[in-house]
Design a protein around this motif. Structure first.
Motif, PDB file in Angstrom:
ATOM      1  N   ARG A  85       0.809  -1.214   0.000  1.00 49.25           N
ATOM      2  CA  ARG A  85       0.000   0.000   0.000  1.00 49.25           C
ATOM      3  C   ARG A  85       0.849   1.273   0.000  1.00 49.25           C
ATOM      4  N   HIS A  86       2.099   1.170   0.441  1.00 46.81           N
ATOM      5  CA  HIS A  86       2.922   2.375   0.564  1.00 46.81           C
ATOM      6  C   HIS A  86       3.629   2.770  -0.734  1.00 46.81           C
ATOM      7  N   GLY A  87       3.487   2.004  -1.801  1.00 46.01           N
ATOM      8  CA  GLY A  87       4.328   2.189  -2.972  1.00 46.01           C
ATOM      9  C   GLY A  87       3.834   3.190  -4.005  1.00 46.01           C
ATOM     10  N   GLU A  88       4.651   3.347  -5.042  1.00 48.37           N
ATOM     11  CA  GLU A  88       4.353   4.258  -6.145  1.00 48.37           C
ATOM     12  C   GLU A  88       3.079   3.840  -6.872  1.00 48.37           C
ATOM     13  N   LEU A  89       2.828   2.535  -6.981  1.00 48.48           N
ATOM     14  CA  LEU A  89       1.630   2.059  -7.673  1.00 48.48           C
ATOM     15  C   LEU A  89       0.358   2.444  -6.910  1.00 48.48           C
ATOM     16  N   TYR A  90       0.391   2.313  -5.597  1.00 44.72           N
ATOM     17  CA  TYR A  90      -0.796   2.695  -4.825  1.00 44.72           C
ATOM     18  C   TYR A  90      -1.028   4.198  -4.888  1.00 44.72           C
ATOM     19  N   ALA A  91       0.068   4.967  -4.865  1.00 47.43           N
ATOM     20  CA  ALA A  91      -0.062   6.418  -4.972  1.00 47.43           C
ATOM     21  C   ALA A  91      -0.701   6.813  -6.297  1.00 47.43           C
ATOM     22  N   LEU A  92      -0.436   6.045  -7.344  1.00 47.07           N
ATOM     23  CA  LEU A  92      -0.977   6.354  -8.667  1.00 47.07           C
ATOM     24  C   LEU A  92      -2.416   5.863  -8.822  1.00 47.07           C
ATOM     25  N   TYR A  93      -2.681   4.622  -8.386  1.00 43.40           N
ATOM     26  CA  TYR A  93      -3.971   3.992  -8.670  1.00 43.40           C
ATOM     27  C   TYR A  93      -4.935   3.953  -7.492  1.00 43.40           C
ATOM     28  N   GLY A  94      -4.426   3.841  -6.278  1.00 42.01           N
ATOM     29  CA  GLY A  94      -5.306   3.694  -5.126  1.00 42.01           C
ATOM     30  C   GLY A  94      -6.114   2.411  -5.200  1.00 42.01           C
ATOM     31  N   ASP A  95      -7.149   2.344  -4.389  1.00 43.20           N
ATOM     32  CA  ASP A  95      -7.947   1.116  -4.318  1.00 43.20           C
ATOM     33  C   ASP A  95      -8.840   0.908  -5.531  1.00 43.20           C
ATOM     34  N   SER A  96      -8.886   1.874  -6.448  1.00 44.50           N
ATOM     35  CA  SER A  96      -9.762   1.754  -7.612  1.00 44.50           C
ATOM     36  C   SER A  96      -9.202   0.798  -8.659  1.00 44.50           C
ATOM     37  N   HIS A  97      -7.902   0.456  -8.562  1.00 43.98           N
ATOM     38  CA  HIS A  97      -7.272  -0.362  -9.593  1.00 43.98           C
ATOM     39  C   HIS A  97      -7.526  -1.844  -9.348  1.00 43.98           C
ATOM     40  N   HIS A  98      -7.333  -2.665 -10.398  1.00 45.81           N
ATOM     41  CA  HIS A  98      -7.612  -4.093 -10.268  1.00 45.81           C
ATOM     42  C   HIS A  98      -6.529  -4.850  -9.517  1.00 45.81           C
ATOM     43  N   TYR A  99      -5.377  -4.209  -9.222  1.00 42.71           N
ATOM     44  CA  TYR A  99      -4.376  -4.871  -8.405  1.00 42.71           C
ATOM     45  C   TYR A  99      -4.874  -4.973  -6.960  1.00 42.71           C
ATOM     46  N   ARG A 100      -4.480  -6.050  -6.304  1.00 43.37           N
ATOM     47  CA  ARG A 100      -4.734  -6.143  -4.870  1.00 43.37           C
ATOM     48  C   ARG A 100      -3.631  -5.379  -4.138  1.00 43.37           C
ATOM     49  N   PHE A 101      -4.008  -4.548  -3.186  1.00 44.67           N
ATOM     50  CA  PHE A 101      -3.051  -3.841  -2.355  1.00 44.67           C
ATOM     51  C   PHE A 101      -3.176  -4.324  -0.916  1.00 44.67           C
ATOM     52  N   THR A 102      -2.053  -4.364  -0.228  1.00 42.33           N
ATOM     53  CA  THR A 102      -2.083  -4.780   1.166  1.00 42.33           C
ATOM     54  C   THR A 102      -2.804  -3.732   2.012  1.00 42.33           C
ATOM     55  N   GLU A 103      -3.308  -4.173   3.149  1.00 41.75           N
ATOM     56  CA  GLU A 103      -3.880  -3.243   4.110  1.00 41.75           C
ATOM     57  C   GLU A 103      -2.769  -2.542   4.897  1.00 41.75           C
ATOM     58  N   SER A 104      -1.642  -3.261   5.075  1.00 40.49           N
ATOM     59  CA  SER A 104      -0.523  -2.726   5.851  1.00 40.49           C
ATOM     60  C   SER A 104       0.410  -1.916   4.971  1.00 40.49           C
ATOM     61  N   SER A 105       1.159  -1.021   5.622  1.00 37.60           N
ATOM     62  CA  SER A 105       2.213  -0.260   4.953  1.00 37.60           C
ATOM     63  C   SER A 105       3.536  -0.545   5.657  1.00 37.60           C
ATOM     64  N   GLY A 106       4.638  -0.257   4.958  1.00 35.83           N
ATOM     65  CA  GLY A 106       5.936  -0.499   5.553  1.00 35.83           C
ATOM     66  C   GLY A 106       6.278  -1.970   5.590  1.00 35.83           C
ATOM     67  N   ILE A 107       7.173  -2.332   6.467  1.00 32.84           N
ATOM     68  CA  ILE A 107       7.697  -3.699   6.477  1.00 32.84           C
ATOM     69  C   ILE A 107       6.627  -4.739   6.791  1.00 32.84           C
ATOM     70  N   ARG A 108       5.574  -4.363   7.500  1.00 30.47           N
ATOM     71  CA  ARG A 108       4.497  -5.321   7.779  1.00 30.47           C
ATOM     72  C   ARG A 108       3.747  -5.721   6.505  1.00 30.47           C
ATOM     73  N   ALA A 109       3.819  -4.875   5.488  1.00 24.50           N
ATOM     74  CA  ALA A 109       3.162  -5.217   4.216  1.00 24.50           C
ATOM     75  C   ALA A 109       3.771  -6.476   3.609  1.00 24.50           C
ATOM     76  N   SER A 110       5.060  -6.694   3.836  1.00 28.34           N
ATOM     77  CA  SER A 110       5.709  -7.882   3.272  1.00 28.34           C
ATOM     78  C   SER A 110       5.123  -9.155   3.871  1.00 28.34           C
ATOM     79  N   GLU A 111       4.828  -9.143   5.155  1.00 27.13           N
ATOM     80  CA  GLU A 111       4.228 -10.313   5.799  1.00 27.13           C
ATOM     81  C   GLU A 111       2.853 -10.597   5.201  1.00 27.13           C
ATOM     82  N   GLU A 112       2.080  -9.540   5.037  1.00 28.17           N
ATOM     83  CA  GLU A 112       0.718  -9.693   4.513  1.00 28.17           C
ATOM     84  C   GLU A 112       0.725 -10.209   3.083  1.00 28.17           C
TER      85      GLU A 112
END
Length: 274
Positions: A227-254
């Motif tokens: 969720r913290h990346g350049e792709l989320y900044a560009l597309y947000g939740d409206s895009h067909h990619y799945r984004f993690t709920e977590s940001s930062g290093i916890r996103a890797s676990e998710e």
């Protein structure tokens, strides 16, 4: 054969600055050493999930790092079985740690249709200023990494420059303090498709956080992005990619947990369809 192809920095591995939270030393596993110091980490949980994934799929690191920068990540050669790796944003494929010469020749021919490195550097120098453009270098004779001061950088100038680059067959990606200038014909996705055919894979899961990872996600059967990346900044939740709920290093676990679950579900579907 199934593949898990993933970007490294800010997707699977994190510097202490990019973690977004302070973790105890017991929670962290050093994965990269540079100049005698540990510089990148994974959580114990993320490494455990990655180990589980390698039991059912082939793990392929896919990174914009140069070959030498990738080789600093010692954890994968130490505890995770990695036969193939994609470096240099797709410009190099390593097989058992050594460049695949057939792919190198393919890349050499592909970039001939783009503007030369010298032309691109000249264009960047014309629009940049010492006030915000700090330094830069040519990576593996393929693309540029430029260091900027994000607080002083006029993003509208870089946005205009991005359009000019596209007309020259190059792309621009901004990731924190780094600006990447990369030939359009060098992509992580193309390198992965080459490996998919080579090893006879039928299913790909992929993860990545930046625009340079988008070609990788597009060729995957299942894609997930932090969720913290350049792709989320560009597309947000409206895009067909799945984004993690977590940001930062916890996103890797998710994302690793989701990838592992996706592999098990795919495997179960294959068995039930027989």
């Amino acid at each position: 054969m199934m593949i898990f192809a993933s970007d490294l920095d800010k997707t699977l591995i994190y510097s202490k600055k990019s973690m977004k939270e302070t973790l105890s030393e017991d929670e962290l596993v050093p994965v990269e050493e540079n100049g005698g110091a540990f510089t990148s980490f994974m959580t114990q949980s993320a490494l455990s999930w990655l180990t589980l994934i390698t039991q059912v799929a082939s793990f392929i690191p896919v990174t914009t790092r140069t070959i030498s920068q990738y080789r600093r990540v010692f954890q994968f050669s130490k505890n995770v079985n990695v036969k193939y790796a994609v470096t240099s944003n797709g410009g190099n494929i390593l097989v058992d740690g050594e460049p695949d010469q057939e792919w190198c020749e393919h890349v050499r021919l592909a970039v001939e249709s783009s503007a030369s490195r010298e032309e691109i550097k000249m264009m960047y120098d014309e629009i940049s200023s010492p006030e915000w453009a700090l330094r830069g270098w040519l990576c593996d004779d393929l693309f540029y990494t430029m260091i900027i001061d994000p607080d002083k950088t006029p993003l509208e100038i870089l946005d205009q420059f991005r359009s000019k680059l596209l007309a020259q067959g190059w792309v621009l990606s901004i990731q924190g303090r780094k600006v990447y200038l990369v030939p359009e014909r060098i992509t992580k996705g193309d390198a992965l498709l080459y490996l998919k055919e080579r090893i006879g894979a039928t299913y790909i899961a992929a993860s990545g956080d930046s625009l340079l990872d988008e070609s990788l996600l597009k060729v995957a059967n299942y894609a997930i992005s932090p969720r913290h990346g350049e792709l989320y900044a560009l597309y947000g939740d409206s895009h067909h990619y799945r984004f993690t709920e977590s940001s930062g290093i916890r996103a890797s676990e998710e994302l690793l947990e989701w990838v592992h679950r996706g592999f098990l579900e795919h495997k179960s579907q294959l068995i039930s369809s027989r």
